[in-house]
Structures are given as structure tokens and as C-alpha cells.
Design an enzyme around this catalytic site. Structure first.
Site, mmCIF file in Angstrom:
data_model
loop_
_atom_site.group_PDB
_atom_site.id
_atom_site.type_symbol
_atom_site.label_atom_id
_atom_site.label_comp_id
_atom_site.label_asym_id
_atom_site.label_seq_id
_atom_site.Cartn_x
_atom_site.Cartn_y
_atom_site.Cartn_z
ATOM 1 N N PRO A 1 1.119 -0.856 -0.147
ATOM 2 C CA PRO A 1 -0.123 -0.170 0.267
ATOM 3 C C PRO A 1 0.814 1.277 -0.245
ATOM 4 O O PRO A 1 1.906 1.914 0.943
ATOM 5 C CB PRO A 1 -0.602 0.252 0.984
ATOM 6 C CG PRO A 1 -0.102 -1.628 1.815
ATOM 7 C CD PRO A 1 0.768 -2.172 0.533
ATOM 8 N N GLU A 2 0.884 2.170 -1.122
ATOM 9 C CA GLU A 2 1.115 3.414 -1.123
ATOM 10 C C GLU A 2 0.554 4.668 -0.489
ATOM 11 O O GLU A 2 -0.617 3.774 -0.273
ATOM 12 C CB GLU A 2 1.880 3.600 -2.545
ATOM 13 C CG GLU A 2 3.531 2.986 -2.769
ATOM 14 C CD GLU A 2 4.481 3.628 -2.686
ATOM 15 O OE1 GLU A 2 5.094 4.478 -2.556
ATOM 16 O OE2 GLU A 2 5.384 2.195 -3.127
ATOM 17 N N LYS B 1 1.231 7.632 5.329
ATOM 18 C CA LYS B 1 0.923 6.292 5.746
ATOM 19 C C LYS B 1 -0.011 6.244 6.922
ATOM 20 O O LYS B 1 -0.555 4.609 7.026
ATOM 21 C CB LYS B 1 1.883 5.652 4.908
ATOM 22 C CG LYS B 1 2.576 5.384 3.185
ATOM 23 C CD LYS B 1 3.040 4.699 2.942
ATOM 24 C CE LYS B 1 4.555 5.532 2.170
ATOM 25 N NZ LYS B 1 4.659 4.583 1.501
ATOM 26 N N HIS C 1 -4.895 -14.393 6.168
ATOM 27 C CA HIS C 1 -3.886 -13.361 7.468
ATOM 28 C C HIS C 1 -4.657 -12.611 8.503
ATOM 29 O O HIS C 1 -4.259 -11.555 8.509
ATOM 30 C CB HIS C 1 -2.786 -12.585 6.257
ATOM 31 C CG HIS C 1 -2.057 -14.008 5.837
ATOM 32 N ND1 HIS C 1 -1.297 -14.740 6.453
ATOM 33 C CD2 HIS C 1 -2.152 -14.172 4.650
ATOM 34 C CE1 HIS C 1 -0.578 -15.697 5.765
ATOM 35 N NE2 HIS C 1 -1.181 -15.107 4.154
ATOM 36 N N ARG D 1 2.397 -10.678 6.407
ATOM 37 C CA ARG D 1 3.958 -10.266 6.288
ATOM 38 C C ARG D 1 4.239 -9.503 7.783
ATOM 39 O O ARG D 1 4.738 -9.076 8.724
ATOM 40 C CB ARG D 1 4.998 -9.274 5.419
ATOM 41 C CG ARG D 1 5.044 -10.547 4.288
ATOM 42 C CD ARG D 1 5.211 -10.045 3.545
ATOM 43 N NE ARG D 1 6.580 -9.254 3.649
ATOM 44 C CZ ARG D 1 7.377 -8.507 2.633
ATOM 45 N NH1 ARG D 1 6.712 -7.904 1.511
ATOM 46 N NH2 ARG D 1 8.278 -8.077 2.954
ATOM 47 N N ARG E 1 20.516 20.039 3.775
ATOM 48 C CA ARG E 1 21.042 18.714 3.198
ATOM 49 C C ARG E 1 22.287 17.920 2.929
ATOM 50 O O ARG E 1 22.261 18.324 1.494
ATOM 51 C CB ARG E 1 19.998 17.311 3.029
ATOM 52 C CG ARG E 1 18.439 17.603 3.880
ATOM 53 C CD ARG E 1 19.075 17.132 5.483
ATOM 54 N NE ARG E 1 17.695 16.815 6.919
ATOM 55 C CZ ARG E 1 17.059 15.220 6.656
ATOM 56 N NH1 ARG E 1 17.667 14.264 6.035
ATOM 57 N NH2 ARG E 1 16.366 15.755 7.295
ATOM 58 N N ARG F 1 17.591 -1.320 -1.590
ATOM 59 C CA ARG F 1 16.427 -2.082 -1.929
ATOM 60 C C ARG F 1 16.819 -2.289 -3.494
ATOM 61 O O ARG F 1 17.952 -2.221 -3.872
ATOM 62 C CB ARG F 1 15.380 -0.627 -1.205
ATOM 63 C CG ARG F 1 14.795 -1.371 -0.171
ATOM 64 C CD ARG F 1 14.321 -0.012 -0.097
ATOM 65 N NE ARG F 1 13.727 0.109 1.402
ATOM 66 C CZ ARG F 1 13.847 -0.552 2.630
ATOM 67 N NH1 ARG F 1 15.534 -0.420 2.388
ATOM 68 N NH2 ARG F 1 13.910 -0.793 3.388
#
Length: 326
Positions: free
Chosen positions: A2-3, A61, A95, A131, A199, A309
Site C-alpha cells: 500500500p502506497e 501512510k 491472514h 507480513r 541536507r 533495495r
DNA sequence: ATTACCGCCTGCTGGC
DNA sequence: TGCCAGCAGGCGGTAA
């Protein structure tokens, strides 16, 4: 996974169907998803039982159901979480981790069902998570430091100017450090650009830093960088302000496009995290497209290891900067 | 203070 | 056929 657009679709569905609902019972089937509720599962259930949902709010989120107790039911879907509204007699999902029995408000019979009227309809709000990176917990609410609404709330389209209902200026402490997202009316573009320039890091690391801007995951970072013809290792300090604004515009565009698809695909709260909802069928220019042609120039999309990633780029549209900041 | 990295989780896939 | 490494990745915690 899910984004942000999917979480917003879930938020809207919840706002529509469970605002005004009362929790009648709670069952925790696995302890892990309530691990952030430190007093434990029994206390979790006790704090929810008998409470009524007054609002459904999202920042990035993180999602929460404000309750008439003054607390909130927090939810994060993590990598594989779903919130589904089901009839009480529906078979348990494989689940299924947490079940909340709900009495819907008068006049509501829930999504996709119109049976007898006159008595309040019961449904279950179920947290399903393979998960278990995600979870639920009950939290107090504290004032937002800036006094502005907490994020996206109420019904309506927050991406449309003037749409939606402002949320209360209250947030769970766990969300105070989370920046606003690009769909939030209170997102401060100028402030973001200013912080970016201080930054000392690469552009994608900054996009994924939830304290700078929230809601951007690996997919949207890669897609927005591709649209902006920027490489993920580009130093944030050297990015002109105009490029920062353009990048944010692309982030918003790709999210709004996904929101449009996702928002019309479901008439219940079910979001298929395995991608068959239509949401993930949307065209991705580079994410997951290693070895396939760039839709813009035809060069073959490259996959790099990045932060344990992957990053996907077009080697021609997004050349590696000479002074990269990994 | 800022930045970078690890580990948590399960199920699926591919190589041998 | 089975076994195991690799992979998916948001986020809290921690080290430098």
C-alpha cells in the site's frame, strides 16, 4: 504494497462507512500487529469497546480513527496490511489478525449490501496482514505543533482544492515527527525546498525521509525522479529550487493519477495488495521495469542496488551525476 | 544533530 | 523434487 494513494482510498472508504459506528467487540488473533500498544492486547480491546468513531484521518501512510473517548485507533498497513469491512458471517481471511465488531450508524447498511432496514447493521472491520510490518494501536491525541489540521480527514477529495473536511488539529504522538504529504493542503512547499538545500544527502534518500515529506515510497520516488529526469544520487544541495518544485509536482501528479484509478476500482474497502485491484496495473515507467525500454527514449531501464533495495532509472534520461551523493 | 544502516516479517521465485 | 538464498520494503532503533 500500500502506497499513499491506496491508504487514502482506504481512508475515504472508512470515513464513508464507519464514521459514527460503535465498536461492540474486539478480537486480537495475533499479538504482533498490536505490539505498538504497549499495555497489551487486553487493554487494546478495552479501550476500543463501546467507543464511537468520530473521524478518519490520515497523514502520510499513518491512518487513525478518532474516537469519542478522545483517543484514536491508529493503523499502519506496513507492507501487506489491509483494512476490510465485512459482514459478520464472512469467512476469516487467511491472514486475519484483528477483528472489530461494529454497529453501523442509523441509516447505513454498509457497502455492497442493502438488506432489511430498521435495525442497526453490524459489520466487522478486519485488519488482515500477511507480513505484519503494519499494526493497530490505541493512542491519545495531542495538539499539532502548528495548530493546523492534522492531515486528510472527513469525506471528499483532498487533492481537489476546497474538497474534504478539515481534520481536527490533533495528532497521535507517534505521528508528530512525520511530515505532511504532498496531498495535504498544509504541505509547505517552500519550507520543504529550504530544508532540502540544507541536507547533505542524495535526492532519493531525501524523498524517502518521512520527516521531510511523507507518503513517498520506493515506487513513487523512482517514478517521480524519472518524470523529472533526475538521478536518485543527485545531491540535494545542488538542486535548483525550480527543479525541487517540479519534482514535487511530479510526485503529486503520479499520486493523484493513482488515486483516480484506485478510487474508482473499489466499492468496498478491499484493496488487493497483490496487485490485482487495477491499481498496480497502471503503467509504471521504470519501477520494476529492468531491461525494458524507457517509454521516453527507449534506452533499457537499469536496476541498481540502493539502501538494501532497488532503484530503477533510465540511464539516458537520468544519467549518474558526476558528483553523486549515495 | 544529522546521516546511514540493520532487522523485523512471510511467501514467492529461481537456481542447483 | 526439495532446499535455500534472494527479494519485496516502511519504519523504529541505533551507531557513528
Amino acid at each position: 504494497m500500500p502506497e499513499l494513494p491506496e491508504v487514502e482510498v482506504v481512508r475515504r472508504g472508512l470515513a464513508r462507512w464507519v464514521t459514527g459506528a460503535r465498536v461492540v467487540d474486539v478480537e486480537v488473533l495475533h499479538p504482533r500487529p498490536v505490539r505498538r500498544h504497549e499495555p497489551g492486547a487486553a487493554d487494546f480491546a478495552a479501550r476500543l469497546s463501546g467507543r464511537t468513531v468520530t473521524d478518519v484521518v490520515r497523514r502520510g501512510k499513518f491512518l487513525w480513527l478518532a474516537l469519542d473517548s478522545g483517543e484514536a485507533l491508529m493503523a499502519h498497513l506496513g507492507m501487506s496490511g489491509q483494512l476490510v469491512l465485512q459482514p459478520r458471517d464472512a469467512a476469516d481471511e487467511r491472514h486475519l489478525r484483528v477483528r472489530l465488531g461494529l454497529e453501523l450508524p442509523d441509516g447505513s447498511d454498509g457497502p455492497s449490501r442493502s438488506d432489511r432496514s430498521g435495525e442497526r447493521q453490524e459489520r466487522e472491520l478486519r485488519f488482515v496482514d500477511q507480513r505484519m510490518f503494519g499494526g493497530l494501536w490505541v493512542s491519545p491525541l495531542v495538539p499539532t505543533p502548528d495548530g493546523l489540521p492534522a492531515g486528510a480527514g472527513g469525506l471528499g477529495d483532498v487533492a481537489a482544492p476546497g474538497g474534504g473536511t478539515p481534520s481536527e488539529p490533533l495528532v497521535p504522538p507517534a505521528v508528530v515527527h512525520i511530515a505532511r504529504d504532498v496531498l495535504d493542503p498544509a504541505f509547505d512547499v517552500v519550507g520543504f525546498a529550504a530544508r532540502l538545500r540544507t541536507r547533505r544527502t542524495g535526492l532519493k534518500r531525501a524523498l524517502l525521509d518521512q520527516t521531510l515529506v511523507s507518503g513517498i515510497g520506493n515506487i513513487y520516488a523512482d517514478e517521480a525522479l524519472w518524470r523529472s529526469r533526475l538521478h536518485y544520487a543527485r545531491r540535494t544541495r545542488t538542486l535548483p529550487r525550480s527543479a525541487t518544485l517540479g519534482l514535487l509536482g511530479h510526485v503529486r501528479d503520479v499520486m493523484v493519477a493513482a488515486l483516480g484509478e484506485g478510487g474508482t476500482s473499489f466499492d468496498s474497502l478491499y484493496v488487493d495488495v497483490n496487485g490485482s485491484s487495477g491499481y498496480f496495473d497502471r503503467s509504471l515507467a521504470v519501477y520494476g521495469q529492468e531491461g525494458r525500454p524507457c517509454p521516453r527514449c527507449g534506452a533499457l531501464v537499469r536496476r541498481d542496488a540502493f539502501m538494501n533495495r532497488s532503484s530503477f532509472t533510465c540511464p539516458r534520461c537520468q544519467p549518474t551525476p558526476r558528483t553523486a551523493h549515495w
